[in-house]
Design an enzyme around this catalytic site. Structure first.
Site, PDB file in Angstrom:
ATOM      1  N   ASP A  36      18.187  32.017  48.911  1.00 48.00           N
ATOM      2  CA  ASP A  36      16.840  32.343  48.438  1.00 48.00           C
ATOM      3  C   ASP A  36      15.862  31.283  48.931  1.00 48.00           C
ATOM      4  N   GLU A  87       9.507  40.486  49.334  1.00 44.18           N
ATOM      5  CA  GLU A  87       8.268  40.466  48.563  1.00 44.18           C
ATOM      6  C   GLU A  87       8.265  41.791  47.829  1.00 44.18           C
ATOM      7  N   THR A 128      14.184  50.912  47.397  1.00 49.88           N
ATOM      8  CA  THR A 128      13.396  51.368  46.241  1.00 49.88           C
ATOM      9  C   THR A 128      13.048  52.846  46.357  1.00 49.88           C
ATOM     10  N   ASP A 129      12.841  53.484  45.205  1.00 49.55           N
ATOM     11  CA  ASP A 129      12.388  54.882  45.222  1.00 49.55           C
ATOM     12  C   ASP A 129      10.978  55.014  45.784  1.00 49.55           C
ATOM     13  N   GLU A 130      10.241  53.877  45.857  1.00 51.25           N
ATOM     14  CA  GLU A 130       8.851  53.961  46.329  1.00 51.25           C
ATOM     15  C   GLU A 130       8.766  54.388  47.792  1.00 51.25           C
ATOM     16  N   TYR A 155       3.678  47.541  50.513  1.00 56.32           N
ATOM     17  CA  TYR A 155       5.025  47.168  50.043  1.00 56.32           C
ATOM     18  C   TYR A 155       6.037  48.259  50.380  1.00 56.32           C
ATOM     19  N   SER A 156       5.738  49.496  49.966  1.00 56.43           N
ATOM     20  CA  SER A 156       6.746  50.551  50.175  1.00 56.43           C
ATOM     21  C   SER A 156       6.901  50.873  51.660  1.00 56.43           C
ATOM     22  N   ALA A 157       5.810  50.707  52.432  1.00 54.96           N
ATOM     23  CA  ALA A 157       5.925  50.930  53.880  1.00 54.96           C
ATOM     24  C   ALA A 157       6.848  49.888  54.505  1.00 54.96           C
ATOM     25  N   LYS A 159       9.310  48.367  52.941  1.00 55.29           N
ATOM     26  CA  LYS A 159      10.684  48.677  52.512  1.00 55.29           C
ATOM     27  C   LYS A 159      11.214  49.878  53.308  1.00 55.29           C
ATOM     28  N   ASN A 185      13.020  48.825  37.563  1.00 55.08           N
ATOM     29  CA  ASN A 185      13.932  48.056  36.708  1.00 55.08           C
ATOM     30  C   ASN A 185      13.152  47.312  35.630  1.00 55.08           C
ATOM     31  N   LEU A 195       4.616  45.276  34.972  1.00 57.78           N
ATOM     32  CA  LEU A 195       4.039  45.869  33.763  1.00 57.78           C
ATOM     33  C   LEU A 195       4.752  45.480  32.464  1.00 57.78           C
ATOM     34  N   TYR A 212      -3.887  50.270  34.289  1.00 56.69           N
ATOM     35  CA  TYR A 212      -4.621  50.812  35.431  1.00 56.69           C
ATOM     36  C   TYR A 212      -5.001  52.276  35.204  1.00 56.69           C
ATOM     37  N   ASN A 254       2.764  55.024  31.702  1.00 58.75           N
ATOM     38  CA  ASN A 254       2.530  53.595  31.474  1.00 58.75           C
ATOM     39  C   ASN A 254       1.990  53.343  30.069  1.00 58.75           C
TER      40      ASN A 254
HETATM   41  P1  NAD Z   1      11.651  39.514  42.909  1.00 60.04           P
HETATM   42  O1  NAD Z   1      10.295  39.435  43.492  1.00 60.04           O
HETATM   43  O2  NAD Z   1      11.832  39.232  41.466  1.00 60.04           O
HETATM   44  O3  NAD Z   1      12.635  38.523  43.684  1.00 60.04           O
HETATM   45  C1  NAD Z   1      12.618  38.408  45.076  1.00 60.04           C
HETATM   46  C2  NAD Z   1      13.437  37.162  45.442  1.00 60.04           C
HETATM   47  O4  NAD Z   1      13.458  37.094  46.883  1.00 60.04           O
HETATM   48  C3  NAD Z   1      12.835  35.866  44.931  1.00 60.04           C
HETATM   49  O5  NAD Z   1      13.846  35.053  44.381  1.00 60.04           O
HETATM   50  C4  NAD Z   1      12.234  35.217  46.180  1.00 60.04           C
HETATM   51  O6  NAD Z   1      12.242  33.802  46.131  1.00 60.04           O
HETATM   52  C5  NAD Z   1      13.172  35.747  47.255  1.00 60.04           C
HETATM   53  N1  NAD Z   1      12.549  35.749  48.587  1.00 60.04           N
HETATM   54  C6  NAD Z   1      11.310  36.217  48.911  1.00 60.04           C
HETATM   55  N2  NAD Z   1      11.087  36.029  50.227  1.00 60.04           N
HETATM   56  C7  NAD Z   1      12.206  35.453  50.741  1.00 60.04           C
HETATM   57  C8  NAD Z   1      12.576  35.023  52.054  1.00 60.04           C
HETATM   58  N3  NAD Z   1      11.734  35.149  53.088  1.00 60.04           N
HETATM   59  N4  NAD Z   1      13.808  34.494  52.225  1.00 60.04           N
HETATM   60  C9  NAD Z   1      14.656  34.351  51.170  1.00 60.04           C
HETATM   61  N5  NAD Z   1      14.351  34.720  49.911  1.00 60.04           N
HETATM   62  C10 NAD Z   1      13.136  35.266  49.700  1.00 60.04           C
HETATM   63  O7  NAD Z   1      12.178  40.961  43.279  1.00 60.04           O
HETATM   64  P2  NAD Z   1      13.070  41.988  42.430  1.00 60.04           P
HETATM   65  O8  NAD Z   1      12.182  42.763  41.535  1.00 60.04           O
HETATM   66  O9  NAD Z   1      14.234  41.276  41.882  1.00 60.04           O
HETATM   67  O10 NAD Z   1      13.531  42.970  43.596  1.00 60.04           O
HETATM   68  C11 NAD Z   1      14.700  42.675  44.356  1.00 60.04           C
HETATM   69  C12 NAD Z   1      14.903  43.767  45.376  1.00 60.04           C
HETATM   70  O11 NAD Z   1      15.056  45.016  44.717  1.00 60.04           O
HETATM   71  C13 NAD Z   1      13.743  43.935  46.347  1.00 60.04           C
HETATM   72  O12 NAD Z   1      14.259  44.197  47.631  1.00 60.04           O
HETATM   73  C14 NAD Z   1      12.988  45.145  45.816  1.00 60.04           C
HETATM   74  O13 NAD Z   1      12.339  45.829  46.863  1.00 60.04           O
HETATM   75  C15 NAD Z   1      14.118  45.952  45.220  1.00 60.04           C
HETATM   76  N6  NAD Z   1      13.777  46.827  44.088  1.00 60.04           N
HETATM   77  C16 NAD Z   1      13.090  46.326  43.006  1.00 60.04           C
HETATM   78  C17 NAD Z   1      12.851  47.151  41.920  1.00 60.04           C
HETATM   79  C18 NAD Z   1      12.137  46.646  40.686  1.00 60.04           C
HETATM   80  O14 NAD Z   1      11.829  47.445  39.792  1.00 60.04           O
HETATM   81  N7  NAD Z   1      11.862  45.360  40.542  1.00 60.04           N
HETATM   82  C19 NAD Z   1      13.283  48.481  41.935  1.00 60.04           C
HETATM   83  C20 NAD Z   1      13.951  48.953  43.071  1.00 60.04           C
HETATM   84  C21 NAD Z   1      14.204  48.104  44.128  1.00 60.04           C
HETATM   85  O1  DAU Z   2       9.925  51.981  41.650  1.00 57.48           O
HETATM   86  C1  DAU Z   2      10.520  50.767  42.014  1.00 57.48           C
HETATM   87  C2  DAU Z   2       9.465  49.701  42.163  1.00 57.48           C
HETATM   88  O2  DAU Z   2       9.048  49.347  40.851  1.00 57.48           O
HETATM   89  C3  DAU Z   2       9.953  48.481  42.918  1.00 57.48           C
HETATM   90  O3  DAU Z   2      10.260  48.848  44.239  1.00 57.48           O
HETATM   91  C4  DAU Z   2       8.894  47.374  42.922  1.00 57.48           C
HETATM   92  O4  DAU Z   2       9.427  46.211  43.514  1.00 57.48           O
HETATM   93  C5  DAU Z   2       8.525  47.072  41.484  1.00 57.48           C
HETATM   94  O5  DAU Z   2       7.492  46.103  41.455  1.00 57.48           O
HETATM   95  C6  DAU Z   2       8.074  48.331  40.765  1.00 57.48           C
HETATM   96  O6  DAU Z   2       6.820  48.810  41.319  1.00 57.48           O
HETATM   97  P1  DAU Z   2       5.644  49.358  40.392  1.00 57.48           P
HETATM   98  O7  DAU Z   2       4.380  49.240  41.130  1.00 57.48           O
HETATM   99  O8  DAU Z   2       5.984  50.694  39.819  1.00 57.48           O
HETATM  100  O9  DAU Z   2       5.742  48.272  39.176  1.00 57.48           O
HETATM  101  P2  DAU Z   2       4.600  47.521  38.350  1.00 57.48           P
HETATM  102  O10 DAU Z   2       5.276  46.855  37.210  1.00 57.48           O
HETATM  103  O11 DAU Z   2       3.715  46.719  39.213  1.00 57.48           O
HETATM  104  O12 DAU Z   2       3.746  48.730  37.776  1.00 57.48           O
HETATM  105  C7  DAU Z   2       4.322  49.729  36.955  1.00 57.48           C
HETATM  106  C8  DAU Z   2       3.236  50.723  36.591  1.00 57.48           C
HETATM  107  O13 DAU Z   2       2.304  50.073  35.718  1.00 57.48           O
HETATM  108  C9  DAU Z   2       2.434  51.208  37.776  1.00 57.48           C
HETATM  109  O14 DAU Z   2       2.081  52.567  37.587  1.00 57.48           O
HETATM  110  C10 DAU Z   2       1.167  50.344  37.756  1.00 57.48           C
HETATM  111  C11 DAU Z   2       0.985  50.062  36.277  1.00 57.48           C
HETATM  112  N1  DAU Z   2       0.374  48.755  35.951  1.00 57.48           N
HETATM  113  C12 DAU Z   2       0.927  47.632  36.491  1.00 57.48           C
HETATM  114  C13 DAU Z   2       0.394  46.391  36.238  1.00 57.48           C
HETATM  115  C14 DAU Z   2       0.985  45.152  36.878  1.00 57.48           C
HETATM  116  C15 DAU Z   2      -0.702  48.663  35.066  1.00 57.48           C
HETATM  117  O15 DAU Z   2      -1.175  49.697  34.545  1.00 57.48           O
HETATM  118  N2  DAU Z   2      -1.217  47.430  34.816  1.00 57.48           N
HETATM  119  C16 DAU Z   2      -0.736  46.290  35.369  1.00 57.48           C
HETATM  120  O16 DAU Z   2      -1.283  45.204  35.095  1.00 57.48           O
END
Ligand code: NAD
Ligand code: DAU
Length: 339
Positions: A36, A87, A128-130, A155-157, A159, A185, A195, A212, A254
């Site tokens: 990391d 990211e 991701t599903d995005e 972001y999704s582009a 991924k 998650n 959120l 939002y 939300n």
């Molecule tokens: P996160 O942002 O919490 O963690 C990302 C980690 O990657 C961090 O520890 C960061 O330090 C590390 N990192 C970032 N850039 C790096 C680099 N250049 N080299 C090495 N390490 C680096 O993310 P998360 O929410 O745990 O998501 C993890 C993965 O799961 C991602 O690929 C994301 O696209 C995917 N994902 C997330 C969700 C979600 O709801 N959070 C859902 C589906 C898929």
């Molecule tokens: O679907 C999987 C994705 O879920 C992952 O790939 C991403 O890494 C993860 O960040 C997450 O993306 P979202 O954009 O869905 O998550 P977020 O928590 O940013 O937002 C969830 C919903 O809540 C979304 O519809 C936007 C809304 N929102 C979010 C924030 C941060 C608000 O209304 N207010 C806020 O301040």
């Protein structure tokens, strides 16, 4: 079970961090290497419980740095790679898309090249599903593995681009890969920019919660422990080259999510503040997990049990999230929100 070396990228973040803990505890005969960069989203304090385990190793490195990654793979000869590092925050990708391309696209390609050179037995790409874009509000429609990729945010582009590279390394070079595409998650160690942890931490501090638009966008929530179990299954049983969607049919608007948290914490809905919508805000995500269920996966949390566990975790672990929201995060919040 034979001893294996597993490289987990992004294991200091939210999902990767939970997966590292899960693997270190479940497989004492596997050597777990957590690689990391420790960006704003990564922290190692979450691994105090496992950092002295003999099967846990940490490497600070950038996945996009070929000069570090290639010699590391040559030296360690990993059996498996589980790639989480990315990211991950949509809002940040709108203000600063470049780093998303560097880490998520180029970083993945560097890892794929290194994995190909040493013939890893499996490369799991956590996506991701995005990447599928958005669904409308018709509750009978779902993302399947065959849904075309139509990402809407930088972001999704990024991924989706990395998914296509992973697919290409399988088709062209025969790299044994799987792509998992999970819904939103939540759970322990979720960074408070997202959120659910944002709402919990702000409600606990009696601060306004920014919602939002009209709050009617829908996300399909999955507890992070269920996601970890899904990846473990795909790692050991997934058919090479296949994509697996991960989700547990927990769709909520939300506003429903925010109101549930406020109610559980016994606070007032006056804390809700509707703010300017996210540009390109996807309306609805919903996963059809049939393919993964056929492989043997089933979620153990409903949204109700999962959110209760998560809120309790944030109550019990204030020191973890308080050190985050009192640091650099404050500047981020002030720039991002006008409340
Ligand atoms: P996160 O942002 O919490 O963690 C990302 C980690 O990657 C961090 O520890 C960061 O330090 C590390 N990192 C970032 N850039 C790096 C680099 N250049 N080299 C090495 N390490 C680096 O993310 P998360 O929410 O745990 O998501 C993890 C993965 O799961 C991602 O690929 C994301 O696209 C995917 N994902 C997330 C969700 C979600 O709801 N959070 C859902 C589906 C898929
Ligand atoms: O679907 C999987 C994705 O879920 C992952 O790939 C991403 O890494 C993860 O960040 C997450 O993306 P979202 O954009 O869905 O998550 P977020 O928590 O940013 O937002 C969830 C919903 O809540 C979304 O519809 C936007 C809304 N929102 C979010 C924030 C941060 C608000 O209304 N207010 C806020 O301040």
């Amino acid at each position: 079970m034979t001893r294996k070396k597993i490289l987990i990228t992004g294991g200091a973040g939210f999902i990767g961090g939970n997966f590292v803990k899960y693997m270190v505890k479940k497989y004492p005969n596997y050597d777990i290497y957590n690689l990391d960069l420790l960006t704003y989203a990564g922290d190692l304090t979450k691994h105090r419980d496992i950092e002295t385990n003999e099967n846990y190793h940490f490497i600070k490195a950038d996945i996009a740095d070929r000069d570090t990654i290639n010699p590391l793979f040559e030296k360690e000869k990993f059996d498996y790679v589980v790639h989480f590092a990315a990211e991950s925050h949509v809002d940040r990708s709108i203000t600063e898309p470049g780093i998303f391309v560097k880490t998520n696209v180029l970083g993945t390609q560097v890892l794929l090249d290194a994995a190909k050179e040493i013939n890893v037995s499996k490369f799991i790409h956590v996506s991701t599903d995005e990447v599928y874009g958005e669904l409308d509000f018709d509750p009978t429609t779902f993302f399947t593995e065959e849904t075309p990729l139509q990402p809407n945010s930088p972001y999704s582009a990024s991924k989706a681009s990395s998914d296509l590279l992973v697919r290409a390394y399988h088709e062209t070079f025969g790299l044994p890969v799987n792509i998992t595409r999970c819904s939103n998650n939540y759970g322990p160690y979720h960074f408070p920019e997202k959120l659910i942890p944002l709402t919990i931490s702000r409600v606990l501090n009696d601060q306004k919660v920014p919602v939002y638009g009209d709050g009617k966008n829908i996300r399909d929530w999955l507890h992070v422990y269920d996601h970890c179990a899904a990846i473990d299954l795909v790692l050991h049983e997934g058919l090479n080259g296949e994509v697996y969607n991960v989700g547990g049919h927990n769709e909520r608007t939300n506003l429903e999510v925010v109101k549930t948290i406020i109610k559980t914490l016994g606070k007032s809905e006056d804390l809700i503040e509707f703010v300017k919508d996210r540009p390109g805000h996807d309306k609805r995500y919903a996963i059809d997990p049939t393919k993964l269920e056929k492989l043997g996966w089933k979620p153990t949390y409903t949204f109700e049990t999962g959110i209760a566990q998560t809120i309790q975790w944030y109550l019990d672990n204030k020191e973890w999230w308080e050190q985050i929201i009192s640091g650099e995060y404050r500047n981020y919040f002030e720039k991002q929100y006008d409340i």
